[in-house]
Design a protein around this motif. Structure first.
Motif, PDB file in Angstrom:
ATOM      1  N   MET A  22      19.223 -14.265  18.339  1.00 44.23           N
ATOM      2  CA  MET A  22      19.287 -12.867  19.262  1.00 44.23           C
ATOM      3  C   MET A  22      20.413 -13.198  20.296  1.00 44.23           C
ATOM      4  O   MET A  22      20.449 -14.169  21.008  1.00 44.23           O
ATOM      5  N   PRO A  23      21.182 -12.157  20.200  1.00 44.54           N
ATOM      6  CA  PRO A  23      22.162 -12.361  21.494  1.00 44.54           C
ATOM      7  C   PRO A  23      21.661 -12.363  22.694  1.00 44.54           C
ATOM      8  O   PRO A  23      20.378 -11.780  23.063  1.00 44.54           O
ATOM      9  N   PRO A  24      22.151 -13.453  23.817  1.00 43.35           N
ATOM     10  CA  PRO A  24      21.554 -13.421  25.090  1.00 43.35           C
ATOM     11  C   PRO A  24      21.636 -11.996  25.880  1.00 43.35           C
ATOM     12  O   PRO A  24      22.259 -11.208  25.545  1.00 43.35           O
ATOM     13  N   LYS A  25      20.520 -11.822  26.595  1.00 41.67           N
ATOM     14  CA  LYS A  25      20.467 -10.307  27.304  1.00 41.67           C
ATOM     15  C   LYS A  25      21.278 -10.557  28.600  1.00 41.67           C
ATOM     16  O   LYS A  25      21.179 -11.558  29.429  1.00 41.67           O
ATOM     17  N   GLN A  26      22.069  -9.503  28.795  1.00 42.09           N
ATOM     18  CA  GLN A  26      22.716  -9.486  30.192  1.00 42.09           C
ATOM     19  C   GLN A  26      21.951  -9.137  31.186  1.00 42.09           C
ATOM     20  O   GLN A  26      20.810  -8.277  31.344  1.00 42.09           O
ATOM     21  N   ASP A  27      22.171  -9.656  32.434  1.00 42.22           N
ATOM     22  CA  ASP A  27      21.557  -9.624  33.569  1.00 42.22           C
ATOM     23  C   ASP A  27      22.477  -8.520  34.410  1.00 42.22           C
ATOM     24  O   ASP A  27      23.402  -8.942  34.934  1.00 42.22           O
ATOM     25  N   GLU A  82      19.142  -4.786  41.194  1.00 37.19           N
ATOM     26  CA  GLU A  82      20.116  -4.197  40.367  1.00 37.19           C
ATOM     27  C   GLU A  82      21.001  -2.825  41.127  1.00 37.19           C
ATOM     28  O   GLU A  82      22.336  -3.100  40.695  1.00 37.19           O
ATOM     29  N   LYS A 108      29.015 -10.722  31.277  1.00 39.63           N
ATOM     30  CA  LYS A 108      28.299 -10.779  29.898  1.00 39.63           C
ATOM     31  C   LYS A 108      27.624 -12.101  29.799  1.00 39.63           C
ATOM     32  O   LYS A 108      28.053 -13.178  30.202  1.00 39.63           O
ATOM     33  N   ALA A 109      26.401 -12.165  28.985  1.00 45.96           N
ATOM     34  CA  ALA A 109      25.678 -13.288  28.943  1.00 45.96           C
ATOM     35  C   ALA A 109      26.380 -14.197  27.845  1.00 45.96           C
ATOM     36  O   ALA A 109      27.185 -13.739  27.016  1.00 45.96           O
ATOM     37  N   GLY A 111      27.478 -16.421  25.178  1.00 48.67           N
ATOM     38  CA  GLY A 111      27.083 -16.692  23.856  1.00 48.67           C
ATOM     39  C   GLY A 111      27.431 -18.057  23.206  1.00 48.67           C
ATOM     40  O   GLY A 111      28.029 -18.650  23.623  1.00 48.67           O
TER      41      GLY A 111
END
Length: 145
Positions: A22-27, A82, A108-109, A111
């Protein structure tokens, strides 16, 4: 179905884990800030972004391959909330710092890069550079950390 034949129902198998990564999730609380000059420090970046909210961390990657160990022209600013990060992004994107225009976006997370799943020792050159004739680690003059 044919008459007289029974079809055995397969036992319910547990769901299998997805093999694709799964692609890493952006914070959204972490901002990428590009367009920095060499004069930019963690203190100046912190001072520029703190009016928008609580800055928890400023990370300026260094260029270790260069001769002067300067920053690489970008940094990451972490906010506690946020909403504060969003306000900072809205106000600081296109702003000037030390005469350079900043580019501010949600970071961007990280990858996986193509080929990064390959082990460093999978290439023969790694063995030639890092192992001595008897198969033990080659001695280096680098100080222990």
């Amino acid at each position: 179905l044919r008459r007289g034949r029974r079809i055995a129902a397969a036992a319910a198998a547990p769901p299998r884990a997805c093999t694709a990564a799964m692609p890493p999730k952006q914070d959204p609380k972490i901002l990428y800030v590009g367009g920095l000059t060499e004069e930019a420090t963690e203190e100046t970046i912190h001072a520029a972004f703190v009016p928008f909210g609580d800055v928890t961390e400023v990370n300026i990657p260094k260029d270790f391959e260069g001769t002067n160990n300067a920053n690489r022209g970008f940094c990451f600013v972490n906010f506690a909330l946020e909403a504060d990060a969003d306000e900072a992004r809205f106000n600081m994107n296109g702003a000037e710092l030390f005469g350079r225009t900043l580019r501010v976006n949600v970071a961007k997370a990280m990858g996986h890069k193509l080929g990064s799943s390959k082990a460093v020792w999978s290439a023969d050159s790694w063995f030639q550079n890092n192992l001595s004739e008897d198969g033990t680690a080659a001695q280096t003059d680098a100080p222990a950390r």
